[in-house]
Design a protein around this motif. Structure first.
Motif, mmCIF file in Angstrom:
data_model
loop_
_atom_site.group_PDB
_atom_site.id
_atom_site.type_symbol
_atom_site.label_atom_id
_atom_site.label_comp_id
_atom_site.label_asym_id
_atom_site.label_seq_id
_atom_site.Cartn_x
_atom_site.Cartn_y
_atom_site.Cartn_z
ATOM 1 N N LEU A 74 -2.626 2.336 5.535
ATOM 2 C CA LEU A 74 -1.377 2.671 6.230
ATOM 3 C C LEU A 74 -1.147 1.731 7.415
ATOM 4 O O LEU A 74 -0.020 1.295 7.657
ATOM 5 C CB LEU A 74 -1.404 4.123 6.711
ATOM 6 C CG LEU A 74 -1.285 5.193 5.624
ATOM 7 C CD1 LEU A 74 -1.531 6.582 6.210
ATOM 8 C CD2 LEU A 74 0.091 5.140 4.975
ATOM 9 N N CYS A 75 -2.215 1.411 8.145
ATOM 10 C CA CYS A 75 -2.098 0.502 9.286
ATOM 11 C C CYS A 75 -1.734 -0.908 8.821
ATOM 12 O O CYS A 75 -0.946 -1.597 9.473
ATOM 13 C CB CYS A 75 -3.385 0.493 10.106
ATOM 14 S SG CYS A 75 -3.627 2.026 11.023
ATOM 15 N N GLN A 76 -2.304 -1.330 7.696
ATOM 16 C CA GLN A 76 -1.963 -2.648 7.152
ATOM 17 C C GLN A 76 -0.490 -2.699 6.752
ATOM 18 O O GLN A 76 0.198 -3.691 7.021
ATOM 19 C CB GLN A 76 -2.850 -2.985 5.956
ATOM 20 C CG GLN A 76 -4.275 -3.324 6.351
ATOM 21 C CD GLN A 76 -5.169 -3.564 5.146
ATOM 22 O OE1 GLN A 76 -5.064 -2.880 4.133
ATOM 23 N NE2 GLN A 76 -6.069 -4.525 5.275
ATOM 24 N N SER A 77 0.001 -1.641 6.120
ATOM 25 C CA SER A 77 1.419 -1.571 5.743
ATOM 26 C C SER A 77 2.309 -1.610 6.975
ATOM 27 O O SER A 77 3.336 -2.298 7.003
ATOM 28 C CB SER A 77 1.707 -0.295 4.953
ATOM 29 O OG SER A 77 1.012 -0.308 3.743
ATOM 30 N N PHE A 78 1.912 -0.873 7.999
ATOM 31 C CA PHE A 78 2.653 -0.862 9.261
ATOM 32 C C PHE A 78 2.691 -2.277 9.846
ATOM 33 O O PHE A 78 3.735 -2.745 10.296
ATOM 34 C CB PHE A 78 1.996 0.112 10.247
ATOM 35 C CG PHE A 78 2.738 0.257 11.542
ATOM 36 C CD1 PHE A 78 3.717 1.218 11.695
ATOM 37 C CD2 PHE A 78 2.442 -0.568 12.622
ATOM 38 C CE1 PHE A 78 4.406 1.354 12.895
ATOM 39 C CE2 PHE A 78 3.126 -0.450 13.816
ATOM 40 C CZ PHE A 78 4.109 0.511 13.952
ATOM 41 N N GLY A 79 1.550 -2.954 9.838
ATOM 42 C CA GLY A 79 1.474 -4.316 10.372
ATOM 43 C C GLY A 79 2.374 -5.282 9.623
ATOM 44 O O GLY A 79 3.051 -6.117 10.238
ATOM 45 N N LYS A 80 2.399 -5.173 8.305
ATOM 46 C CA LYS A 80 3.271 -6.047 7.487
ATOM 47 C C LYS A 80 4.739 -5.805 7.816
ATOM 48 O O LYS A 80 5.516 -6.748 7.987
ATOM 49 C CB LYS A 80 3.040 -5.771 5.998
ATOM 50 C CG LYS A 80 1.999 -6.625 5.383
ATOM 51 C CD LYS A 80 2.005 -6.452 3.869
ATOM 52 C CE LYS A 80 0.797 -7.177 3.331
ATOM 53 N NZ LYS A 80 0.184 -6.532 2.201
ATOM 54 N N LEU A 81 5.111 -4.538 7.896
ATOM 55 C CA LEU A 81 6.492 -4.186 8.206
ATOM 56 C C LEU A 81 6.864 -4.663 9.613
ATOM 57 O O LEU A 81 7.955 -5.194 9.833
ATOM 58 C CB LEU A 81 6.680 -2.674 8.074
ATOM 59 C CG LEU A 81 8.097 -2.141 8.104
ATOM 60 C CD1 LEU A 81 8.967 -2.790 7.038
ATOM 61 C CD2 LEU A 81 8.081 -0.629 7.902
ATOM 62 N N LEU A 82 5.947 -4.512 10.544
ATOM 63 C CA LEU A 82 6.169 -4.953 11.923
ATOM 64 C C LEU A 82 6.378 -6.466 11.970
ATOM 65 O O LEU A 82 7.262 -6.962 12.679
ATOM 66 C CB LEU A 82 4.987 -4.535 12.796
ATOM 67 C CG LEU A 82 5.103 -4.743 14.288
ATOM 68 C CD1 LEU A 82 6.293 -3.978 14.857
ATOM 69 C CD2 LEU A 82 3.823 -4.300 14.973
ATOM 70 N N GLN A 83 5.588 -7.198 11.206
ATOM 71 C CA GLN A 83 5.734 -8.653 11.165
ATOM 72 C C GLN A 83 7.100 -9.043 10.592
ATOM 73 O O GLN A 83 7.763 -9.939 11.111
ATOM 74 C CB GLN A 83 4.610 -9.270 10.334
ATOM 75 C CG GLN A 83 4.554 -10.772 10.422
ATOM 76 C CD GLN A 83 3.230 -11.335 9.954
ATOM 77 O OE1 GLN A 83 2.313 -10.614 9.576
ATOM 78 N NE2 GLN A 83 3.110 -12.638 9.997
#
Length: 138
Positions: A74-83
């Motif tokens: 979930l954190c990785q997905s959040f990071g991708k979306l944030l980028q």
């Protein structure tokens, strides 16, 4: 040099910290109470502009054996979306035990249980970012 932003991403809150301009120290900024993706990202965009952030560090809660579990995904997905939304580089940083370390620090400082609840995520974000800064300065 630009500032870095550190994030401790949870289901209910996002702890936020920023570095000084030299990238030596991390300071807690706030804890965002999560409402919706749109509102969460809007607040992060405001903070990015306010502090002139050039890159973001997101805590990656790996399992103790180093594997990636559902929470880390979930954190990785959040990071991708944030980028995608910010066009800033996003770095994932192993955050194992940072929340527990933050809790211990607050307890040893005799911070009340009620007050700890309000600052724990901001403190964890500070520890995540400081760990990243320390590792990069070596």
């Amino acid at each position: 040099m630009t500032r870095l932003m550190g994030l401790d991403v949870g289901d209910k809150t996002i702890g936020v910290a920023v570095s000084d301009e030299l990238g030596w120290t991390a300071q807690g900024v706030e804890t965002i109470k999560r409402q919706s993706k749109a509102k969460d990202f809007a607040r992060l965009q405001e903070l990015i502009a306010q502090y002139q952030v050039g890159a973001i560090v997101v805590g990656l809660p790996k399992n103790m054996n180093g594997t990636i579990g559902p929470r880390a995904e979930l954190c990785q997905s959040f990071g991708k979306l944030l980028q995608e939304k910010t066009s800033l580089p996003v770095h994932m940083w192993d955050e194992r035990l940072t929340t527990m370390a933050a809790e211990r620090m607050l307890i040893s400082a005799e911070v009340s249980r009620q007050k700890r609840k309000t600052v724990i995520d901001k403190m964890a974000a500070t520890l995540i970012l400081q760990g990243y800064l320390d590792a990069k300065s070596r």
